[in-house]
Design an enzyme around this catalytic site. Structure first.
Site, mmCIF file in Angstrom:
data_model
loop_
_atom_site.group_PDB
_atom_site.id
_atom_site.type_symbol
_atom_site.label_atom_id
_atom_site.label_comp_id
_atom_site.label_asym_id
_atom_site.label_seq_id
_atom_site.Cartn_x
_atom_site.Cartn_y
_atom_site.Cartn_z
ATOM 1 C CG LEU A 47 -2.319 -0.486 1.169
ATOM 2 C CD1 LEU A 47 -3.039 -0.226 2.486
ATOM 3 C CD2 LEU A 47 -3.100 0.140 0.020
ATOM 4 C CG ASP A 48 0.977 3.923 -3.321
ATOM 5 O OD1 ASP A 48 1.895 3.108 -3.547
ATOM 6 O OD2 ASP A 48 0.220 4.353 -4.208
ATOM 7 N N PRO A 49 2.331 4.908 0.864
ATOM 8 C CG PRO A 49 4.500 5.718 1.169
ATOM 9 C CD PRO A 49 3.603 5.105 0.137
ATOM 10 C CB ALA A 51 -2.930 3.982 0.267
#
Length: 299
Positions: A47-49, A51
């Protein structure tokens, strides 16, 4: 001088983390591993930071089942802002293009079928895809031009949830390898505009959803953290299960295939997991009525 003894322990299971905003997936795994004192840990899908949402973290023997979870469907809820494209296709990057076009709800809804089913998608330059051994986002941050080839992805469902003119909220159910940021970028271009993701939440990964999710605050405050773990078998629920006798389980744990007897024994399965008395024994396949283990899970 003798080496200091490790405080790490053999603990196995799944922690379904509700990942907070502004934390990398690697940081989240490190935090969870430290809190449990676990010897081994990994996650099932970055997961992107920026997100939030479901980040399944595997401990111990559950790390062997990570591919089974990663291969499951994912559900994302996200908000895009119209009129501005960024270098990262989300709020972290710098604005690199602008448009005065603000599509209305009807136009957006009409465009969604073109992005449903199997489509070709070019991943964002700022992604974890490796190019000659280097992460694309590392190359992009270093100022290099990143060229990624389009690849097929499958989007099961895509719907408009809300629209206020400046932003739109959508929900997407998709298979692994699909990038929300790329979807937002391509949808905007399709509608003659540009856009970027300003909010992203993952609501499901394979068999894990929000009902099982635990926040970091809840985990830190728990008196019995192990009680928050899902069993190793929880990550396998979307695969066919092959039930073994104790003798068969012993053979499989030694790496040997076993013949599945009985009228309901499967003849062929590309992927399956074997159990004995409710415990996971191995991941493998069924060929000509025999279960062949690929990865043995310690009992």
């Amino acid at each position: 001088m003798s080496k200091p003894q490790s405080n790490k322990r053999d603990v196995s299971g799944w922690l379904v983390l509700d990942k907070p905003y502004d934390m990398t997936s690697t940081q989240a795994v490190g935090k969870v591993r430290w809190l449990f004192g676990a010897k081994k840990a990994g996650h099932a899908g970055t997961l992107d930071p920026l997100a939030t949402g479901i980040l399944p973290i595997a401990l111990g023997e559950a790390t062997k089942t990570v591919p089974a979870v990663q291969d499951g469907q994912k559900v994302y809820r996200f908000t895009i802002k119209w009129g501005e494209q960024t270098t990262t296709d989300d709020a972290e990057g710098e604005i690199c293009a602008r448009s005065e076009v603000r599509p209305d709800a009807a136009a957006i809804t009409a465009a969604l079928p073109a992005f449903t089913g199997e489509i070709l998608q070019t991943p964002p330059a700022f992604s974890a895809i490796k190019i000659d051994g280097e992460r694309a986002y590392d190359l992009a941050r270093a100022g290099e031009t990143v060229v990624l080839e389009p690849r097929p992805v499958f989007i099961e469902a895509l719907r408009l949830v809300a629209h206020d003119g400046a932003t739109s909220a959508l929900e997407m159910t998709c298979e692994k390898g699909t990038y929300v940021r790329a979807l937002a970028r391509d949808l905007a271009h399709h509608l003659g505009s540009c856009a970027h993701v300003v909010k992203l939440h993952r609501a499901m990964v394979g068999p894990f959803g929000e009902a099982q999710a635990v926040t970091l605050a809840e985990l830190e405050a728990a008196a019995d953290r192990d009680s928050l773990l899902q069993p190793v078998t929880a990550g396998l629920l979307l695969l066919p299960e092959v039930r073994l006798t104790p003798d068969q389980a012993s053979a499989v744990r030694n790496g040997n295939p076993v013949l599945l007897t009985g009228p309901r024994g499967p003849v062929a399965l590309e992927a399956a997991w074997a159990s004995c008395a409710g415990a996971a024994v191995a991941l493998g396949c069924v060929e000509m009525g025999r279960f062949k283990p690929h990865r043995v899970i310690a009992g």
